[in-house]
Design a protein around this motif. Structure first.
Motif, PDB file in Angstrom:
ATOM      1  N   LYS A  45      41.932  19.016  30.108  1.00  0.00           N
ATOM      2  CA  LYS A  45      43.346  19.371  30.267  1.00  0.00           C
ATOM      3  C   LYS A  45      43.762  20.425  29.243  1.00  0.00           C
ATOM      4  N   THR A  48      42.375  23.994  30.161  1.00  0.00           N
ATOM      5  CA  THR A  48      42.908  24.582  31.390  1.00  0.00           C
ATOM      6  C   THR A  48      44.012  25.585  31.070  1.00  0.00           C
ATOM      7  N   VAL A 358      36.798  21.711  38.047  1.00  0.00           N
ATOM      8  CA  VAL A 358      36.756  21.168  39.408  1.00  0.00           C
ATOM      9  C   VAL A 358      35.840  19.946  39.433  1.00  0.00           C
ATOM     10  N   SER A 361      38.000  14.968  42.563  1.00  0.00           N
ATOM     11  CA  SER A 361      39.413  14.683  42.792  1.00  0.00           C
ATOM     12  C   SER A 361      40.222  15.900  43.241  1.00  0.00           C
ATOM     13  N   ASN A 362      39.810  17.108  42.841  1.00  0.00           N
ATOM     14  CA  ASN A 362      40.625  18.285  43.148  1.00  0.00           C
ATOM     15  C   ASN A 362      39.876  19.384  43.900  1.00  0.00           C
ATOM     16  N   ASP A 365      41.896  21.291  46.731  1.00  0.00           N
ATOM     17  CA  ASP A 365      42.951  22.135  46.178  1.00  0.00           C
ATOM     18  C   ASP A 365      42.349  23.321  45.419  1.00  0.00           C
ATOM     19  N   ALA A 366      41.256  23.075  44.696  1.00  0.00           N
ATOM     20  CA  ALA A 366      40.615  24.136  43.931  1.00  0.00           C
ATOM     21  C   ALA A 366      40.080  25.227  44.861  1.00  0.00           C
ATOM     22  N   GLN A 369      42.827  27.538  45.682  1.00  0.00           N
ATOM     23  CA  GLN A 369      43.187  28.359  44.528  1.00  0.00           C
ATOM     24  C   GLN A 369      42.156  29.465  44.293  1.00  0.00           C
ATOM     25  N   TYR A 383      35.007  15.234  52.698  1.00  0.00           N
ATOM     26  CA  TYR A 383      35.667  14.584  51.566  1.00  0.00           C
ATOM     27  C   TYR A 383      35.733  13.070  51.748  1.00  0.00           C
TER      28      TYR A 383
END
Length: 385
Positions: A45, A48, A358, A361-362, A365-366, A369, A383
């Protein structure tokens, strides 16, 4: 030789920020040590949105926002009838496809015609030939990533002397000076991507185990930074993770070479917990080796959100996490810098875009992006919630 970089102190401050969480024991094959996992999550976190890398010549990074053009500047560029050539080192992965897509999209918006796109297949002599061929069309701008900073330098210098504005991706030819020999260098935060993948690996292993490392055996600044970022972070933050073997691969069959390297590691070290691969294509070779050896418990961390590793993440299959670049955005930034150079603007010497952590969990969404598009149907259907 892997070059040590001046940004290690800054990286250490971030990666060690959560050190107070402590650690406790887990199995050699990986585990669920909550303290270590929380430590890794906290560090991810904190990293990032930050950039840990310096440029190839030690430059301080500028953000992509520093290169944005005004509406008046765009109108002036459109009136020029300028042209551009994209001279790639390698075109065989999703990163290159996205980078080219970002460049072409932005050049079209700027009224700049792309007259050539080449792929050197990681061969310096082929790239030199590509540059010589491209220059017969006299492009206003060349956006490129050198396969080898020494072997290609003369060809790039001839292009610059002929009047082409040079914008580099990631790598810069030896002896070149920003603002004099080329406009700017635009890069992902590759050291930061290495840091991210180290925390992802540690999180999956519970902070303990034996791992192997597969690096790019070449004088290539980008991949050197990833390798250094990964190793520095493991050594500083996770002393109970032991790198027991390292193997370099030179390509051009990066998946096949990585598979052979991983096969050897798994045969030699029956208790190997994980393997780090320098980008997604070599990681595919590691995945193949793990499956052939019946090692579905192996933890694989890497860089770059290619489709095959994304599907593996979506399935919770072997790949546990990675540091992703944002190549479409990088291409947009390179095009804007090239256009600005045509107007005589002084551009930053080094522009870097931050790493994107990445994991399972993401991953969907990644993908959006990274590629500016929804995840493809086969990735979405893979998934597992």
């Amino acid at each position: 030789m892997i070059r040590r970089t001046a940004f290690l102190a800054a990286a250490a401050a971030i990666t060690l920020a959560a050190a107070g969480c402590g650690s406790s024991s887990t199995s050699a094959a990986g585990g669920t040590d909550s303290a270590v996992s929380q430590k890794a999550e906290t560090a991810l976190k904190q990293v990032t949105g930050q950039v840990l890398s310096k440029g190839p010549n030690g430059e301080t990074p500028s953000p992509a926002s520093a290169t944005t053009l005004t509406s008046d500047e765009i109108a002036k560029v459109k009136a020029m009838g300028a042209t551009a050539a994209i001279v790639m080192h390698y075109g065989g992965n999703d990163w290159a496809t996205a980078q080219i897509a970002g460049l072409k999209s932005e050049f079209e918006k700027l009224g700049i015609k792309v007259i050539a796109t080449t792929d050197a297949d990681f061969k310096p002599d082929k790239q030199v030939s590509d540059l010589e061929t491209v220059m017969t069309q006299k492009p206003s701008i060349i956006v490129s990533i050198p396969t080898d900073p020494v072997a290609t330098a003369t060809a790039y210098r001839k292009a610059a002397q002929a009047g082409a504005k040079l914008v580099f991706m990631d790598n810069v030819p030896q002896g070149f000076v920003a603002g004099k020999d080329y406009v700017s260098d635009v890069s992902a935060d590759n050291y930061g991507n290495g840091v991210v993948s180290a925390h992802e690996m540690a999180k999956a292993l519970g902070g303990k185990g034996k791992i192997g490392v597969i690096f790019h055996q070449a004088d290539f600044f980008v991949t050197q930074q990833r390798y250094q970022g990964f190793k520095d972070t493991i050594a500083k933050d996770y002393p109970d993770i032991q790198v027991v073997e390292e193997k370099g691969i030179a390509g051009p069959d990066f998946a096949g070479d990585a598979q052979a390297a991983a096969n050897a590691m798994l045969s030699k070290h029956a208790d190997l917990s994980g393997i780090w691969a320098v980008w997604d294509v070599p990681a595919e070779g590691v995945m193949a080796a793990a499956r052939a050896a019946g090692r579905q418990d192996l933890k694989i961390a890497t860089e770059d959100l290619g489709k095959n590793v994304a599907i593996a993440l979506a399935k919770n299959d072997l790949v546990v996490g990675l540091g992703a670049q944002v190549p479409f955005d990088q291409g947009v930034t390179e095009a804007q810098i090239g256009a600005g150079a045509l107007l005589g603007k002084k551009e930053p010497a080094y522009v870097a875009l931050s790493a994107l952590p990445v994991d399972h969990s993401n991953v969907l969404d990644a993908w959006k992006q990274v590629y500016h598009a929804d995840a493809p149907a086969d990735l979405q259907s893979s998934y597992k919630k």
